[in-house]
Design a protein around this motif. Structure first.
Motif, PDB file in Angstrom:
ATOM      1  N   ASP A   1      64.341 -83.104  -6.137  1.00 10.13           N
ATOM      2  CA  ASP A   1      63.443 -81.973  -5.959  1.00 10.13           C
ATOM      3  C   ASP A   1      64.084 -80.959  -5.019  1.00 10.13           C
ATOM      4  O   ASP A   1      64.193 -81.196  -3.815  1.00 10.13           O
ATOM      5  N   ILE A   2      64.493 -79.817  -5.542  1.00 10.39           N
ATOM      6  CA  ILE A   2      65.140 -78.806  -4.705  1.00 10.39           C
ATOM      7  C   ILE A   2      64.148 -78.137  -3.769  1.00 10.39           C
ATOM      8  O   ILE A   2      64.550 -77.448  -2.824  1.00 10.39           O
ATOM      9  N   LEU A   3      62.851 -78.331  -3.997  1.00 15.96           N
ATOM     10  CA  LEU A   3      61.817 -77.760  -3.128  1.00 15.96           C
ATOM     11  C   LEU A   3      61.178 -78.830  -2.247  1.00 15.96           C
ATOM     12  O   LEU A   3      60.051 -78.688  -1.787  1.00 15.96           O
ATOM     13  N   ALA A   4      61.930 -79.918  -1.987  1.00 14.60           N
ATOM     14  CA  ALA A   4      61.362 -81.054  -1.261  1.00 14.60           C
ATOM     15  C   ALA A   4      60.927 -80.708   0.157  1.00 14.60           C
ATOM     16  O   ALA A   4      60.111 -81.407   0.747  1.00 14.60           O
ATOM     17  N   PHE A   5      61.448 -79.611   0.711  1.00 13.27           N
ATOM     18  CA  PHE A   5      61.087 -79.238   2.077  1.00 13.27           C
ATOM     19  C   PHE A   5      59.821 -78.396   2.121  1.00 13.27           C
ATOM     20  O   PHE A   5      59.387 -77.990   3.195  1.00 13.27           O
ATOM     21  N   THR A   6      59.235 -78.106   0.989  1.00 16.18           N
ATOM     22  CA  THR A   6      58.031 -77.286   0.964  1.00 16.18           C
ATOM     23  C   THR A   6      56.851 -78.135   0.535  1.00 16.18           C
ATOM     24  O   THR A   6      56.993 -79.252   0.047  1.00 16.18           O
ATOM     25  N   GLY A   7      55.651 -77.585   0.683  1.00 16.26           N
ATOM     26  CA  GLY A   7      54.445 -78.311   0.297  1.00 16.26           C
ATOM     27  C   GLY A   7      54.242 -79.545   1.144  1.00 16.26           C
ATOM     28  O   GLY A   7      54.624 -79.610   2.307  1.00 16.26           O
ATOM     29  N   ARG A   8      53.648 -80.577   0.562  1.00 19.45           N
ATOM     30  CA  ARG A   8      53.419 -81.849   1.251  1.00 19.45           C
ATOM     31  C   ARG A   8      54.374 -82.894   0.675  1.00 19.45           C
ATOM     32  O   ARG A   8      54.405 -83.121  -0.520  1.00 19.45           O
ATOM     33  N   SER A   9      55.126 -83.536   1.558  1.00 18.05           N
ATOM     34  CA  SER A   9      56.175 -84.451   1.117  1.00 18.05           C
ATOM     35  C   SER A   9      55.650 -85.847   0.825  1.00 18.05           C
ATOM     36  O   SER A   9      54.635 -86.284   1.356  1.00 18.05           O
ATOM     37  N   ILE A  10      56.383 -86.555  -0.018  1.00 20.22           N
ATOM     38  CA  ILE A  10      56.196 -87.983  -0.251  1.00 20.22           C
ATOM     39  C   ILE A  10      57.582 -88.623  -0.204  1.00 20.22           C
ATOM     40  O   ILE A  10      58.565 -88.035  -0.674  1.00 20.22           O
ATOM     41  N   GLY A  11      57.670 -89.780   0.399  1.00 17.22           N
ATOM     42  CA  GLY A  11      58.935 -90.495   0.473  1.00 17.22           C
ATOM     43  C   GLY A  11      58.716 -91.976   0.260  1.00 17.22           C
ATOM     44  O   GLY A  11      57.570 -92.426   0.077  1.00 17.22           O
ATOM     45  N   TYR A  12      59.771 -92.739   0.303  1.00 15.67           N
ATOM     46  CA  TYR A  12      59.672 -94.179   0.066  1.00 15.67           C
ATOM     47  C   TYR A  12      60.639 -94.922   0.955  1.00 15.67           C
ATOM     48  O   TYR A  12      61.670 -94.396   1.388  1.00 15.67           O
ATOM     49  N   SER A  13      60.318 -96.142   1.238  1.00 21.93           N
ATOM     50  CA  SER A  13      61.179 -96.993   2.033  1.00 21.93           C
ATOM     51  C   SER A  13      60.636 -98.409   1.932  1.00 21.93           C
ATOM     52  O   SER A  13      59.750 -98.696   1.121  1.00 21.93           O
ATOM     53  N   PHE A  14      61.157 -99.296   2.766  1.00 18.47           N
ATOM     54  CA  PHE A  14      60.615-100.642   2.854  1.00 18.47           C
ATOM     55  C   PHE A  14      59.596-100.712   3.983  1.00 18.47           C
ATOM     56  O   PHE A  14      59.697 -99.989   4.975  1.00 18.47           O
ATOM     57  N   ARG A  15      58.627-101.560   3.821  1.00 20.73           N
ATOM     58  CA  ARG A  15      57.484-101.627   4.736  1.00 20.73           C
ATOM     59  C   ARG A  15      57.917-101.804   6.187  1.00 20.73           C
ATOM     60  O   ARG A  15      57.364-101.169   7.090  1.00 20.73           O
ATOM     61  N   TYR A  16      58.888-102.668   6.426  1.00 24.48           N
ATOM     62  CA  TYR A  16      59.319-102.921   7.796  1.00 24.48           C
ATOM     63  C   TYR A  16      59.778-101.641   8.487  1.00 24.48           C
ATOM     64  O   TYR A  16      59.505-101.416   9.656  1.00 24.48           O
TER      65      TYR A  16
END
Length: 323
Positions: free
Chosen positions: A231-246
């Motif tokens: 997403d080239i507009l990832a710095f705009t709007g409201r972000s979502i990301g992912y990772s591991f729970r820890y």
């Protein structure tokens, strides 16, 4: 008058952009950096989780022996792995290795140190090259398997615990739960605005991790045959990301971001162990199948013992065996 209104609107818009950029930095730099390896490394401070240090944050259980009474001796294996799992394998060393096994100069581990922390990509390269004996990571990517094959290395993967793959948003985002299909739709570009998945009208900033990281490999596995678009507009709007729970649990506790429920199930320890939360996978102790170090099977035995599983559980992960 109209010029003032335009200037005010521009200033307000700039304020929102700066606010969202600040939120991006606050939680992304600690747990879901889309590109910077240096930012990812700071998520867990090496010096805070060193073995054999009185004030270390690792779990400290020091029996030093396997369930059958054997102790490590002779050629001790080099331990390496993912950043997120570093507190676990540092605790293993603290419990089972002599005190001079770790050589840390305040910034990095010396080449001769039996404890390393090269991150997922570096650890898979190291075990394939033979510079690490046992690594602790999520399952390998296709590229990592291809590299191992090029080095003539067949890898043995021993499941030692469970970890949940989680999606996170800013705590002020009204979205609380998404379905698997909606998440795939967001990262394929099918959904670009939060109002398409039950939220407010705002751009979805779909952040990604670096290629070869454990989180990115897991995300690619989650997407399956569906192509993931950056997403080239990832710095705009409201972000979502992912990772591991820890990685993100402490950030969630501090109130900056929140983990989303998936298919209506929140990634709590209870839902992970019961299987109600759908995005759960093993993490592994991994070694070259042709590695003849006699301590490797002994360490695997120790990891799967009550003591080893207690280290995993008390570190904040879900043990593979009930303890």
């Amino acid at each position: 008058m109209r010029v003032k209104q335009i200037c005010a609107a521009v200033a307000l818009a700039a304020g929102f952009v700066l606010f969202d950029a600040a939120i991006y930095v606050l939680f992304t730099s600690r747990c879901i950096s889309s590109e910077s390896e240096a930012m990812q490394e700071k998520s867990i401070e090496l010096e805070s989780y060193l073995p054999f240090e009185e004030d270390s944050l690792i779990v400290k259980l020091e029996s030093g022996i396997s369930p059958n009474g054997a102790a490590l001796s002779g050629n001790l294996p080099v331990l390496d792995g993912a950043t997120a799992l570093y507190p676990i394998y540092s605790a293993f060393m603290n419990s089972w290795y002599p005190n001079d096994s770790c050589d840390f100069d305040g910034e990095s581990f010396a080449d001769e140190s039996l404890l390393q922390k090269r991150g997922t990509g570096g650890a898979y390269k190291a075990v394939a090259d033979g510079t690490a004996d046992i690594i602790f990571c999520a399952k390998p990517s296709e590229k990592q398997l291809e590299y191992a094959a090029e080095q003539g290395a067949e890898l043995t993967l021993v499941p030692i615990g469970y970890e949940a793959f989680v999606f996170i948003v800013n705590k002020d985002n009204p979205i609380e739960s998404l379905t698997v299909e909606q998440l795939r739709g967001i990262y394929s570009g099918e959904y670009t605005s939060w109002d398409q998945v039950g939220g407010e009208k705002s751009h979805i900033g779909a952040l990604q991790r670096t290629e070869g990281s454990g989180s990115q490999t897991m995300m690619q596995s989650f997407m399956g045959e569906t192509e993931m678009k950056r997403d080239i507009l990832a710095f705009t709007g409201r972000s979502i990301g992912y990772s591991f729970r820890y990685y993100v649990e402490s950030v969630v506790q501090n109130g900056g971001v929140k983990m989303l429920s998936v298919n209506g199930a929140y990634p709590s320890a209870e839902n992970i162990r019961s299987g109600d939360y759908p995005l759960v996978d093993n993490f592994y102790a991994i070694y070259r199948s042709d590695n003849e170090n006699e301590n490797i099977p002994l360490i695997i035995e120790m990891i799967l013992s009550d003591e080893g599983q207690k280290i995993i559980s008390e570190t904040g992960y879900i043990s593979i065996n009930e303890i």
